[in-house]
Structures are given as structure tokens and as C-alpha cells.
Design a protein around this motif. Sequence first.
Motif, PDB file in Angstrom:
ATOM      1  N   ILE A   1     -65.875  17.798 -22.559  1.00 43.23           N
ATOM      2  CA  ILE A   1     -66.827  18.780 -23.100  1.00 43.23           C
ATOM      3  C   ILE A   1     -67.072  19.888 -22.087  1.00 43.23           C
ATOM      4  N   ASN A   2     -67.267  19.523 -20.827  1.00 39.64           N
ATOM      5  CA  ASN A   2     -67.450  20.536 -19.786  1.00 39.64           C
ATOM      6  C   ASN A   2     -66.209  21.406 -19.645  1.00 39.64           C
TER       7      ASN A   2
ATOM      8  N   GLN B   1     -69.482   8.929 -24.420  1.00 40.04           N
ATOM      9  CA  GLN B   1     -68.660  10.131 -24.477  1.00 40.04           C
ATOM     10  C   GLN B   1     -68.365  10.650 -23.078  1.00 40.04           C
ATOM     11  N   ASP B   2     -67.122  10.934 -22.843  1.00 40.56           N
ATOM     12  CA  ASP B   2     -66.706  11.484 -21.560  1.00 40.56           C
ATOM     13  C   ASP B   2     -67.117  12.953 -21.518  1.00 40.56           C
ATOM     14  N   SER B   3     -68.039  13.281 -20.645  1.00 39.12           N
ATOM     15  CA  SER B   3     -68.535  14.655 -20.570  1.00 39.12           C
ATOM     16  C   SER B   3     -67.543  15.594 -19.890  1.00 39.12           C
ATOM     17  N   THR B   4     -66.517  15.049 -19.253  1.00 40.72           N
ATOM     18  CA  THR B   4     -65.533  15.896 -18.586  1.00 40.72           C
ATOM     19  C   THR B   4     -64.830  16.815 -19.574  1.00 40.72           C
TER      20      THR B   4
END
Length: 115
Positions: free
Chosen positions: A43-44, A38-41
Motif C-alpha cells: 500500500i505504501n 495486510q502488508d502495508s508495504t
Amino acid sequence: MTTRRLHLDAFTLWFEAPFVIALRLHEMQMAALTGKSQDSTEINRMVSEKIAATAESAIAVNMALWRAAFDNTVRLMTGGNASFGLGGTAIASAALKPYGTRVRGNARRLSRKSS
């Protein structure tokens, strides 16, 4: 700001916000199904944008309240009558604007990304 414009802004936000949520959920679901980390970008970005929009909205509402109070004070000092409903539309518009701006931007960005 007219009441009609406020209604249009609220109506648009009411339809675009679920669209953005659906696009983000689809992106997360596809990442889970394909085994891609999962790309945390994103979510952030979701969290930071909500915090920023809330802060911006609070400041805008306070400024609109101050303007309405100041206008009423001037009106009373110059012999006019206070208008208690005067700033309601401006205050509501100020509260919605930061959220609408971010939701529209996210809708454009995420719809291009998934195409």
C-alpha cells in the motif's frame, strides 16, 4: 519519438495498468480472506510510486516544453517558420514514460509474486 511509438506506449499502459490493479486487489482480497494482516508495504509502495511518477512526469513535460520552445526560438531567429505542433509527441511521451516504467515493473514483480 514517433507517433507510432507514442501510440504503442499509451496502448500498452492502457492494458497493463488494470492488470496491476487486479493483481494488487487479488493480493489484498486473499489477505482479507485468510485473516492475514495486510502488508502495508504494498500500500505504501502504491502511494509513493504514484507521487514519484507524477513529479517525474511533470518535470519531463516541462523539459519537453522547454526544448520545443527553444527549438522554435532558434528556428525563428535563423529565419525559419515556427512549428507549433513540433513537440506534441515528445511532450506526450515524456508525460507517459514515468507511469509506463513503473506499471511495467509492477506487472512483472506482482505476476512473479502471485505465481
